[in-house]
Design a protein around this motif. Structure first.
Motif, PDB file in Angstrom:
ATOM      1  N   ALA A 143       0.837  -1.207   0.000  1.00  0.00           N
ATOM      2  CA  ALA A 143       0.000   0.000   0.000  1.00  0.00           C
ATOM      3  C   ALA A 143       0.870   1.255   0.000  1.00  0.00           C
ATOM      4  CB  ALA A 143      -0.931  -0.006   1.212  1.00  0.00           C
ATOM      5  N   ALA A 144       1.934   1.244   0.806  1.00  0.00           N
ATOM      6  CA  ALA A 144       2.852   2.384   0.825  1.00  0.00           C
ATOM      7  C   ALA A 144       3.543   2.548  -0.520  1.00  0.00           C
ATOM      8  CB  ALA A 144       3.885   2.206   1.935  1.00  0.00           C
ATOM      9  N   ALA A 145       3.888   1.430  -1.155  1.00  0.00           N
ATOM     10  CA  ALA A 145       4.555   1.467  -2.457  1.00  0.00           C
ATOM     11  C   ALA A 145       3.644   2.067  -3.519  1.00  0.00           C
ATOM     12  CB  ALA A 145       4.995   0.069  -2.867  1.00  0.00           C
ATOM     13  N   LEU A 146       2.381   1.655  -3.526  1.00  0.00           N
ATOM     14  CA  LEU A 146       1.443   2.204  -4.506  1.00  0.00           C
ATOM     15  C   LEU A 146       1.243   3.699  -4.289  1.00  0.00           C
ATOM     16  CD1 LEU A 146      -1.180  -0.697  -4.526  1.00  0.00           C
ATOM     17  CD2 LEU A 146       0.482  -0.151  -6.321  1.00  0.00           C
ATOM     18  N   GLY A 147       1.209   4.108  -3.024  1.00  0.00           N
ATOM     19  CA  GLY A 147       1.119   5.536  -2.735  1.00  0.00           C
ATOM     20  C   GLY A 147       2.345   6.289  -3.218  1.00  0.00           C
ATOM     21  N   LEU A 148       3.513   5.663  -3.079  1.00  0.00           N
ATOM     22  CA  LEU A 148       4.748   6.295  -3.520  1.00  0.00           C
ATOM     23  C   LEU A 148       4.787   6.426  -5.041  1.00  0.00           C
ATOM     24  CD1 LEU A 148       7.523   7.458  -2.871  1.00  0.00           C
ATOM     25  CD2 LEU A 148       8.419   5.115  -2.803  1.00  0.00           C
ATOM     26  N   ILE A 149       4.329   5.389  -5.744  1.00  0.00           N
ATOM     27  CA  ILE A 149       4.269   5.472  -7.212  1.00  0.00           C
ATOM     28  C   ILE A 149       3.388   6.655  -7.628  1.00  0.00           C
ATOM     29  CG2 ILE A 149       3.534   4.305  -9.329  1.00  0.00           C
ATOM     30  CD1 ILE A 149       4.091   1.628  -7.831  1.00  0.00           C
ATOM     31  N   LYS A 150       2.255   6.799  -6.965  1.00  0.00           N
ATOM     32  CA  LYS A 150       1.334   7.895  -7.287  1.00  0.00           C
ATOM     33  C   LYS A 150       1.969   9.248  -7.005  1.00  0.00           C
ATOM     34  CE  LYS A 150      -3.541   9.081  -6.769  1.00  0.00           C
ATOM     35  NZ  LYS A 150      -4.815   8.663  -6.119  1.00  0.00           N
ATOM     36  N   HIS A 168       1.254   5.645 -11.931  1.00  0.00           N
ATOM     37  CA  HIS A 168       0.371   4.888 -11.035  1.00  0.00           C
ATOM     38  C   HIS A 168      -0.859   4.396 -11.785  1.00  0.00           C
ATOM     39  CE1 HIS A 168      -2.929   4.468  -8.076  1.00  0.00           C
ATOM     40  NE2 HIS A 168      -1.986   3.935  -7.324  1.00  0.00           N
ATOM     41  N   ARG A 169      -1.417   5.236 -12.667  1.00  0.00           N
ATOM     42  CA  ARG A 169      -2.585   4.810 -13.457  1.00  0.00           C
ATOM     43  C   ARG A 169      -2.234   3.622 -14.346  1.00  0.00           C
ATOM     44  NH1 ARG A 169      -3.108  10.598 -13.699  1.00  0.00           N
ATOM     45  NH2 ARG A 169      -4.927  11.267 -12.499  1.00  0.00           N
ATOM     46  N   MET A 170      -1.012   3.615 -14.877  1.00  0.00           N
ATOM     47  CA  MET A 170      -0.572   2.504 -15.715  1.00  0.00           C
ATOM     48  C   MET A 170      -0.524   1.206 -14.903  1.00  0.00           C
ATOM     49  SD  MET A 170       2.941   2.303 -18.005  1.00  0.00           S
ATOM     50  CE  MET A 170       2.652   3.955 -18.655  1.00  0.00           C
ATOM     51  N   VAL A 171       0.063   1.282 -13.719  1.00  0.00           N
ATOM     52  CA  VAL A 171       0.131   0.120 -12.832  1.00  0.00           C
ATOM     53  C   VAL A 171      -1.266  -0.315 -12.420  1.00  0.00           C
ATOM     54  CG1 VAL A 171       0.809  -0.595 -10.508  1.00  0.00           C
ATOM     55  CG2 VAL A 171       2.460   0.556 -11.982  1.00  0.00           C
ATOM     56  N   ASP A 172      -2.107   0.643 -12.095  1.00  0.00           N
ATOM     57  CA  ASP A 172      -3.458   0.345 -11.634  1.00  0.00           C
ATOM     58  C   ASP A 172      -4.261  -0.389 -12.706  1.00  0.00           C
ATOM     59  OD1 ASP A 172      -5.588   0.646  -9.647  1.00  0.00           O
ATOM     60  OD2 ASP A 172      -6.505   2.017 -11.086  1.00  0.00           O
ATOM     61  N   LEU A 173      -4.003  -0.064 -13.969  1.00  0.00           N
ATOM     62  CA  LEU A 173      -4.684  -0.751 -15.069  1.00  0.00           C
ATOM     63  C   LEU A 173      -4.113  -2.149 -15.292  1.00  0.00           C
ATOM     64  CD1 LEU A 173      -6.623  -0.706 -17.572  1.00  0.00           C
ATOM     65  CD2 LEU A 173      -4.643   0.121 -18.875  1.00  0.00           C
ATOM     66  N   LEU A 174      -2.796  -2.247 -15.347  1.00  0.00           N
ATOM     67  CA  LEU A 174      -2.152  -3.457 -15.848  1.00  0.00           C
ATOM     68  C   LEU A 174      -1.944  -4.547 -14.807  1.00  0.00           C
ATOM     69  CD1 LEU A 174       0.531  -1.733 -18.094  1.00  0.00           C
ATOM     70  CD2 LEU A 174      -1.506  -2.928 -18.882  1.00  0.00           C
ATOM     71  N   VAL A 175      -1.740  -4.181 -13.553  1.00  0.00           N
ATOM     72  CA  VAL A 175      -1.473  -5.173 -12.504  1.00  0.00           C
ATOM     73  C   VAL A 175      -2.779  -5.486 -11.783  1.00  0.00           C
ATOM     74  CG1 VAL A 175      -0.150  -5.729 -10.439  1.00  0.00           C
ATOM     75  CG2 VAL A 175       0.884  -4.317 -12.235  1.00  0.00           C
ATOM     76  N   THR A 176      -3.247  -6.706 -11.941  1.00  0.00           N
ATOM     77  CA  THR A 176      -4.514  -7.113 -11.324  1.00  0.00           C
ATOM     78  C   THR A 176      -4.319  -8.078 -10.157  1.00  0.00           C
ATOM     79  OG1 THR A 176      -4.794  -9.002 -12.831  1.00  0.00           O
ATOM     80  CG2 THR A 176      -5.668  -6.863 -13.552  1.00  0.00           C
ATOM     81  N   ASP A 177      -3.251  -8.855 -10.196  1.00  0.00           N
ATOM     82  CA  ASP A 177      -3.004  -9.881  -9.184  1.00  0.00           C
ATOM     83  C   ASP A 177      -1.536  -9.849  -8.777  1.00  0.00           C
ATOM     84  OD1 ASP A 177      -5.586 -11.850  -9.290  1.00  0.00           O
ATOM     85  OD2 ASP A 177      -5.140 -11.035 -11.275  1.00  0.00           O
ATOM     86  N   ASP A 229      11.616   0.076  -2.910  1.00  0.00           N
ATOM     87  CA  ASP A 229      11.962  -1.209  -3.531  1.00  0.00           C
ATOM     88  C   ASP A 229      10.707  -1.943  -3.997  1.00  0.00           C
ATOM     89  OD1 ASP A 229      14.905  -1.219  -2.991  1.00  0.00           O
ATOM     90  OD2 ASP A 229      14.220  -1.185  -0.923  1.00  0.00           O
ATOM     91  N   TYR A 230       9.687  -1.943  -3.149  1.00  0.00           N
ATOM     92  CA  TYR A 230       8.404  -2.552  -3.547  1.00  0.00           C
ATOM     93  C   TYR A 230       7.842  -1.810  -4.752  1.00  0.00           C
ATOM     94  CZ  TYR A 230       7.933  -5.449   0.678  1.00  0.00           C
ATOM     95  OH  TYR A 230       8.096  -6.396   1.667  1.00  0.00           O
ATOM     96  N   ALA A 231       7.882  -0.495  -4.700  1.00  0.00           N
ATOM     97  CA  ALA A 231       7.326   0.309  -5.790  1.00  0.00           C
ATOM     98  C   ALA A 231       8.044   0.041  -7.101  1.00  0.00           C
ATOM     99  CB  ALA A 231       7.416   1.798  -5.428  1.00  0.00           C
ATOM    100  N   MET A 232       9.373  -0.044  -7.058  1.00  0.00           N
ATOM    101  CA  MET A 232      10.127  -0.273  -8.287  1.00  0.00           C
ATOM    102  C   MET A 232       9.890  -1.678  -8.823  1.00  0.00           C
ATOM    103  SD  MET A 232      13.672   1.922  -8.037  1.00  0.00           S
ATOM    104  CE  MET A 232      14.367   1.020  -6.670  1.00  0.00           C
ATOM    105  N   CYS A 233       9.719  -2.648  -7.938  1.00  0.00           N
ATOM    106  CA  CYS A 233       9.426  -4.006  -8.390  1.00  0.00           C
ATOM    107  C   CYS A 233       8.071  -4.050  -9.095  1.00  0.00           C
ATOM    108  CB  CYS A 233       9.451  -4.973  -7.217  1.00  0.00           C
ATOM    109  SG  CYS A 233       9.182  -6.711  -7.682  1.00  0.00           S
ATOM    110  N   ILE A 234       7.073  -3.399  -8.510  1.00  0.00           N
ATOM    111  CA  ILE A 234       5.736  -3.391  -9.109  1.00  0.00           C
ATOM    112  C   ILE A 234       5.757  -2.685 -10.458  1.00  0.00           C
ATOM    113  CG2 ILE A 234       3.398  -2.478  -8.844  1.00  0.00           C
ATOM    114  CD1 ILE A 234       3.770  -2.906  -5.783  1.00  0.00           C
ATOM    115  N   THR A 247       7.035  12.300 -21.312  1.00  0.00           N
ATOM    116  CA  THR A 247       6.491  11.250 -22.158  1.00  0.00           C
ATOM    117  C   THR A 247       5.492  10.354 -21.421  1.00  0.00           C
ATOM    118  OG1 THR A 247       8.338   9.732 -21.704  1.00  0.00           O
ATOM    119  CG2 THR A 247       8.552  11.169 -23.614  1.00  0.00           C
ATOM    120  N   ILE A 248       5.527  10.324 -20.111  1.00  0.00           N
ATOM    121  CA  ILE A 248       4.553   9.531 -19.366  1.00  0.00           C
ATOM    122  C   ILE A 248       3.140  10.065 -19.608  1.00  0.00           C
ATOM    123  CG2 ILE A 248       3.695   8.970 -17.049  1.00  0.00           C
ATOM    124  CD1 ILE A 248       6.620   8.784 -16.150  1.00  0.00           C
TER     125      ILE A 248
END
Length: 289
Positions: free
Chosen positions: A95-102, A109-118, A151-156, A274-275
């Motif tokens: 959860a902290a990693a996803l917040g950091l990506i955002k 973060h929107r890209m991850v939110d779309l593509l990573v489901t599980d 580290d979690y954020a970069m892995c995701i 470019t993002i």
């Protein structure tokens, strides 16, 4: 760079949805429609369960599938049972990693939110992650004991970028030869990550591309370890990848040129542009006369 662009990702997702359902989704419904599309038995063995990322562990259905089909053997090997406190800790860090990506980039973060489901989390000691073209949406992760939220954020994001490349490859094709033919010794290229090693062309290309978001994220956090590590190896990899240009499709050459342009300049302001920029959202495939 198209491979980093949220608009291009959305367009590719819409194309996949259309290929499965013969309908194009409304922009507001793309997220849900993509999950329905990849839940097709032709694309993956189990449907998406939630609009959020579903986290499971070594005793979950995805772990059973991977173990039973030899998927991510290097990550699952050595994974042992986990208990509530460990899983709760992982959940908090994800959860902290996803917040950091955002925080680093809302569109990343929107890209991850779309593509990573599980997300399957293990304790195998592999200290890394995995994703595969034949199971869209699924990411496997074995975190290191000292991993921080970054580290979690970069892995995701790393695995999410692989999923993004798998998606674009389904839509347009990246190479003129099948993956098995790209393993030939004379079609290998230097890896930007496994420095000094030659890898099959498609794997070397993926490895080079995923350095871009990792370097960008670290830079945004005021760190330089990966930037220092990959700057030279990425340029070496790009020079080697260019030698294999005849094996790239027109679309693949576009991605290769954009990657190599970054490799020469290492311009993180350009990455941020470019993002989100609509300039990189579209791509017109070749149409037969």
């Amino acid at each position: 760079m198209h491979f980093m662009n949220i608009g291009h990702t959305y367009e590719n997702a819409a194309r996949l949805i259309h290929a499965v359902s013969q309908e194009y989704p409304d922009p507001e419904g793309l997220h849900a429609a993509y999950r329905v599309a990849i839940s097709s038995p032709q694309l993956r063995p189990m449907p998406v369960e939630s609009e959020e990322i579903t986290i499971s562990y070594e005793d979950g259905a995805w772990a059973d599938f991977c173990n039973g089909n030899g998927v991510f053997e290097h990550i699952f090997k050595g994974a042992g049972p986990t208990a509530g406190p460990t899983r709760e800790s992982w959940g908090t860090k994800v959860a902290a990693a996803l917040g950091l990506i955002k925080e680093i980039s809302p569109d990343l973060h929107r890209m991850v939110d779309l593509l990573v489901t599980d997300l399957v989390i293990l304790n195998s000691g592999a200290d890394g992650g995995g994703s595969a073209s034949h199971i869209p949406g699924v990411v496997v992760m074995s975190p290191g004991e000292r991993w921080e939220p970054l580290d979690y954020a970069m892995c995701i994001v790393h695995e999410g970028m692989h999923l993004n490349l798998f998606l674009s490859d389904k839509m347009y094709g990246t190479f003129t030869l099948p993956s098995t033919d790209l393993e030939a010794e004379d079609r290998r290229a230097l890896s930007a990550v496994k420095i000094g090693q030659k890898r099959p062309l498609d794997k070397a290309f993926h490895a080079a591309i995923v350095t871009v978001p990792l370097m960008f994220m670290e830079h945004r956090q005021g760190r330089t370890a990966l930037v220092d590590l990959y700057t030279t190896s990425l340029r070496d990899a790009c020079r080697d990848l260019k030698k294999q240009r005849p094996y790239f499709t027109e679309y693949g050459r576009m991605l290769l040129d954009e990657l190599c342009g970054f490799g020469e300049a290492i311009d993180f302001d350009h990455v941020a542009h470019t993002i989100s920029s609509p300039d990189y959202a579209g791509y017109r495939p070749t149409v037969a006369a």
